[in-house]
Design a protein around this motif. Sequence first.
Motif, PDB file in Angstrom:
ATOM      1  N   ASP A   1       1.085   4.158  -2.760  1.00  0.00           N
ATOM      2  CA  ASP A   1       0.858   5.550  -2.808  1.00  0.00           C
ATOM      3  C   ASP A   1       1.898   6.601  -3.148  1.00  0.00           C
ATOM      4  OD1 ASP A   1      -1.625   4.994  -1.143  1.00  0.00           O
ATOM      5  OD2 ASP A   1      -0.619   4.992   0.753  1.00  0.00           O
TER       6      ASP A   1
ATOM      7  N   GLY B   1       0.855  -1.221   0.089  1.00  0.00           N
ATOM      8  CA  GLY B   1      -0.038  -0.018  -0.048  1.00  0.00           C
ATOM      9  C   GLY B   1       0.635   1.244  -0.168  1.00  0.00           C
ATOM     10  N   GLY B   2       2.021   1.239   0.656  1.00  0.00           N
ATOM     11  CA  GLY B   2       2.731   2.226   0.773  1.00  0.00           C
ATOM     12  C   GLY B   2       3.558   2.582  -0.408  1.00  0.00           C
TER      13      GLY B   2
ATOM     14  N   GLN C   1       1.628   6.540  -6.900  1.00  0.00           N
ATOM     15  CA  GLN C   1       0.401   7.380  -7.213  1.00  0.00           C
ATOM     16  C   GLN C   1       0.816   8.820  -7.035  1.00  0.00           C
ATOM     17  OE1 GLN C   1      -2.910   6.357  -8.307  1.00  0.00           O
ATOM     18  NE2 GLN C   1      -2.850   8.678  -8.533  1.00  0.00           N
ATOM     19  N   GLY C   2       1.370   9.287  -6.107  1.00  0.00           N
ATOM     20  CA  GLY C   2       1.964  10.457  -5.940  1.00  0.00           C
ATOM     21  C   GLY C   2       2.837  10.992  -7.223  1.00  0.00           C
TER      22      GLY C   2
END
Length: 51
Positions: A37, A33-34, A40-41
């Motif tokens: 993220d 998940g990290g 995605q950033g």
Amino acid sequence: MKKVLTWAGIAFLIFFVAYRPSSAADVFKSLGGGIMDIAQGFGDFFTSLVA
């Protein structure tokens, strides 16, 4: 020394997965998940940069 630490890390990983599979799954899920993220950033940044 580096080789010993590598093998110790692998042994710990196998032990962790074998004796605590649900905890290991939670750890890998949160790591994934990290990473998602972060990806995605970066995607949002480059989209904003181009647009």
